[in-house]
Structure formats: C-alpha cells, structure tokens
Design a protein around this motif. Structure first.
Motif, mmCIF file in Angstrom:
data_model
loop_
_atom_site.group_PDB
_atom_site.id
_atom_site.type_symbol
_atom_site.label_atom_id
_atom_site.label_comp_id
_atom_site.label_asym_id
_atom_site.label_seq_id
_atom_site.Cartn_x
_atom_site.Cartn_y
_atom_site.Cartn_z
ATOM 1 N N HIS A 366 -5.302 40.679 -1.639
ATOM 2 C CA HIS A 366 -4.228 41.645 -1.845
ATOM 3 C C HIS A 366 -4.449 42.442 -3.132
ATOM 4 O O HIS A 366 -4.978 41.925 -4.114
ATOM 5 C CB HIS A 366 -2.886 40.907 -1.912
ATOM 6 N N TRP A 368 -2.054 43.821 -5.130
ATOM 7 C CA TRP A 368 -1.001 43.535 -6.096
ATOM 8 C C TRP A 368 -0.530 44.760 -6.890
ATOM 9 O O TRP A 368 -0.648 44.810 -8.116
ATOM 10 C CB TRP A 368 -1.437 42.440 -7.073
ATOM 11 N N LEU A 398 2.762 39.752 2.587
ATOM 12 C CA LEU A 398 2.178 40.643 1.588
ATOM 13 C C LEU A 398 2.099 42.093 2.023
ATOM 14 O O LEU A 398 1.729 42.942 1.232
ATOM 15 C CB LEU A 398 0.774 40.139 1.210
ATOM 16 N N GLU A 399 2.472 42.377 3.244
ATOM 17 C CA GLU A 399 2.466 43.770 3.686
ATOM 18 C C GLU A 399 3.693 44.528 3.203
ATOM 19 O O GLU A 399 3.735 45.734 3.238
ATOM 20 C CB GLU A 399 2.416 43.825 5.224
#
Length: 480
Positions: A366, A368, A398-399
């Motif tokens: 990811h 971040w 995390l999307e």
C-alpha cells in the motif's frame, strides 16, 4: 474515599490505575465505564477532599479531574499527588482557566463536551509519556540522566531515514535552538516535537501544543498572546495566552503555515526579543519559551508568494527536521503495524490477534497517502472487524480513501428544518454515496453560513479532524 472498581481478571499487574475526580455523577459514571471498557483500573471521587482521603493517591498512574469542584479546585490535586500526571477537564468557555491549570503543572486539559476517542487518545498519550519521561536535570551529578533518553522511546523507526531523524533529535534536543519540523500530514510531527521537549532540560516544564489551523483567525492572536479585559467586544475578562502558559517550557506550533499575517508579525517579536504583549495591553513582558514549529506546506515557496513572512521563516528554520512519509520508510510498516495491533488487541480484549501473510503483503504494497495515522486507523478498523485470531486483507480495507472513518450523526441523516438536508441515497445516481463524498457535499453546501465549529459539530467530528479532511480532499476553508 474513592471506591476502586474491580480489575479485569488476569490483567491486574499490567493495568494502569486512573482516578476520576468529578462531582457530576452522570459524567463520572460515563467516564468510568469508558475507561474500564478500554482496560483501565478506575477509582472515583466526587471532590478533592474525598480523593485525598485515599492513602494510595500517589500510586495512581493518572488523575482525571474536573476543574471546578466543591471545595478545592481540581488543580490542587497537582500538589496533593506530586509525580502523578493530572488531566484537567473544563468547559470550552473556561479556556483561560485551563491555561492557568497548565501553568500550575497539569499535563493536559480537555474541553467539555469531549468525545470518547478524544479522551482515550489523551489518556493513552499521557500514560505513554509518563512512562518514558526523562528525569529533569537539576545538578551536574544528574547530567547523565538526559543522555540516557532516546527518541526511539517515543517514536518508532528502524529504517535509515528514521535513524537519521533520531540522530538530529538527539543533537538538537539539549539546545535552545528553534526547530522547524516538516512532513506530510500523519507522519508523526507532533511525536517528534514531544521527543525534542522530553529529551531537553525543559522536560519538567509544560509542552504546549497548538494547532494553528484549528483556531479561527479572529481568535488566534488572543489565544496565543492573551488579551486584556475590554480589549475587544466580548472580552469581559483578561486571558493568559498559550505562549505565556509555555513560559519555561516549549511551545509546539503545528501547521504554522496557517498563521494569519498579524499573528506572524507578533510571533516574530517573540522569537527576536523574547517578549509578548497581550491584545489591548500597553506593556510587554518577557517569556522564556523554546519554539518548535511544524508544517506540511512549503514555507519557502510561501515566502515568495507573500503568504508567509520571509524574516519569520528564517527565524524558525534554524534547524530543520524532515519526517519521511511512510512510503519512504522501507521495513517500518510491519513493525508499526504490529505495535498498533498489540495495543488495539489489548484494548478491545482480543489477545493473540495476528496478521495473515496476505495482510502483511497488502500492508507492504500500500502507498499510505495518510501515512502513520492511516496505518493506525487501518489496524484499529481490522481489529474491530476480525472474527477470529487472524486479520485478513479484506478487514484492512486499504482501498478506502484516506484511511480513516467517521460516523454520520442521525440528526443529519434524518434531516433538520434549520439545516440543508443531506443528499438522499435513493436519488443518488451512483447507487451509494461514500462517507468522503457525503463529507465534501455537506461542507460545500453549508460552509457559507456555518462556522467551522458548527460544521464539525454537525458532522460529529472535532475541528482538527474537519481541517485534516479539508486538506486531504482539497476543500479550502472560507476566509473571514
């Protein structure tokens, strides 16, 4: 006498003990239940007299007290329990009294009404700081105590970039040098400021933190420098400013790029002459404050456009510390995730919770954009959603844009005759309106006729959260 509550079985030796001193039963009971639910051992009292009747008062890890109590004020507990941090609760209208509390030795104050997350964050921060506090330097024989402190006790970072940050902090903390901390939102600039303060000779004095973007422009000078009675409409009494409250300690000005021009000029005088003058006052007074500033903006570029004073920029930029974004901290993501997971699992009563190999790969891949704050929120969200002992990638979610969440108050969902009703999900052509879409729509629709405080209250978030989401979504704040 305070009546201690039962401890959580099996955690007695590791639990923090907190004393609540509050005369309003509803607030006292609600706060006790909140802290108990989050794994703290809690005792309560309705006055200072009752609290001081406990023989074990100095054994508490934290005292949370209302400012105004029957008999002695809550601040008197600072002297009754030396060495125990005291968190003062006060109404927003009593901010001057809160500042006075900080000058008397309170470690923090929190304005009523507060939300649960705000209180838990303050408690956790105070307890963590208290356990990591560097003993103040009093004599030459004690000088070695300071050298024993280390930024890694306050911040986490194993990568080369963070090790360079720690090296800078170690070198500059013992000095009186003004420091400018730069970094994206959510990278941990306030933690760096805390490390600078805690590893300095000023550690025993207050660290006053101010988010310059969260204070209305019309109040910023009064909040920072104080004002005299009658100096402007509504100034029914004098007020001590936050800079004066930090006298002898450190002042952390977060998002200093948001300071209006008038406040910039006044701050420059503090840095040049070491003196302040309250709004409406004719005399100045000397202050001894170590200045630490932070921003996510390019102040040098702002000096070229006239948004930020060039002379103030050079006064602040004596020593610069850049906090790297999380995407540049190779190898730190999983270490941070494990620390956050351990904390959240203990708080929510889910011991043994771990990350699956797929979840760990997802964390490492990811980007971040919300940095460490986004990672912490993702772990908290996954801890809540986890059904078994292992967190999966879907629970990390995390999307989602931004990495944090907020709830929509029912008053908004149901509509209100005095406010613009929220967009109807039935008429939304995109089938589902995301929370970020809702936030953006509501702010744009109402910011012309609602203050920042009113917007935050209606959305059920703090002013700081409102400002941060404006920054992330690119919604400028209305001036004036």
């Amino acid at each position: 006498m305070p009546q201690p509550t039962a401890t959580i079985k099996g955690h007695k030796d590791t639990m923090h003990r907190i004393l609540i001193v509050e005369d309003e039963e509803i607030i006292r009971s609600a706060l006790r239940k909140l802290l108990q639910h989050n794994g703290y051992e809690v005792a309560v009292a309705d006055s200072v007299e009752r609290a001081t009747g406990d023989e074990d008062l100095p054994s508490f890890d934290l005292i949370i007290s209302d400012l105004r109590l029957p008999g002695e004020a809550g601040t008197s507990l600072i002297n009754h329990a030396p060495g125990v941090p005291v968190l003062i609760m006060t109404s927003y209208a009593s901010l001057r009294s809160a500042v006075d509390s900080m000058k008397k030795g309170a470690v923090e104050y929190i304005a009523k009404p507060f939300d649960h997350d705000e209180m838990l964050e303050a408690v956790e921060s105070i307890l963590a700081t208290a356990s990591e506090r560097v003993p103040p330097v009093e004599t030459g024989a004690n000088a070695d105590h300071e050298a024993e402190g280390d930024p890694s006790q306050i911040m986490y970072g194993q990568c080369d970039a963070m090790q360079r940050v720690f090296t800078l902090i170690r070198k500059v903390a013992p000095t009186e040098t003004t420091v400018l901390i730069q970094g994206e939102s959510g990278t941990g600039k306030e933690l760096a400021a805390r490390a600078l303060h805690m590893l300095s000779p000023r550690a025993a004095r207050p660290l006053i933190s101010v988010n310059c973007a969260a204070i209305p422009e019309s109040l910023i000078e009064s909040e920072l420098f104080g004002h005299e009675k009658g100096s402007f409409t509504g100034a029914v009494s004098g007020r001590t400013g936050l800079i004066e409250a930090a006298d002898g300690g450190s002042l952390f000005l977060d998002e200093i790029g948001e300071l209006p021009p008038e406040a910039q000029a006044r701050l420059l005088r503090v840095l040049q002459e070491g003196e302040i003058r309250k709004v409406g006052a004719t005399q100045s007074r000397q202050v001894n404050v170590r200045m630490i500033a932070a921003t996510h903006r390019n102040l040098k570029a702002m000096t070229r456009t006239g948004e930020f004073r060039e002379d103030l920029y050079y006064r602040l930029n004596v020593m610069q510390i850049r906090i790297p974004p999380l995407r540049e901290r190779t190898g730190d993501v999983l270490g941070l995730a494990r620390r956050f997971l351990e904390r959240q699992a203990e708080r929510m009563g889910k011991p043994g919770l771990s990350l699956s190999p797929e979840a760990m790969r997802a964390l490492e891949k990811h980007r971040w954009p919300g940095n460490v704050r986004e990672l912490e929120n993702a772990i908290e969200r996954a801890t809540i959603l986890a059904d078994g002992d292992v967190i999966t990638p879907s629970q990390l979610d995390l999307e989602m844009e931004g990495g944090d969440d907020y709830s929509i108050p029912s008053s908004l969902v149901e509509g209100n005759n005095e406010q613009t009703p929220p967009p109807s999900r039935e008429t939304d052509t995109s089938s589902d309106l995301s929370l970020e879409d809702y936030f953006q729509h509501f702010v744009l629709e109402n910011q012309d006729r609602m203050s920042e405080t009113e917007l935050a209250q209606k959305l059920g978030i703090s002013r700081k959260s409102l400002w941060e989401r404006r920054q992330r979504l690119g919604i400028p704040r209305k001036k004036g």
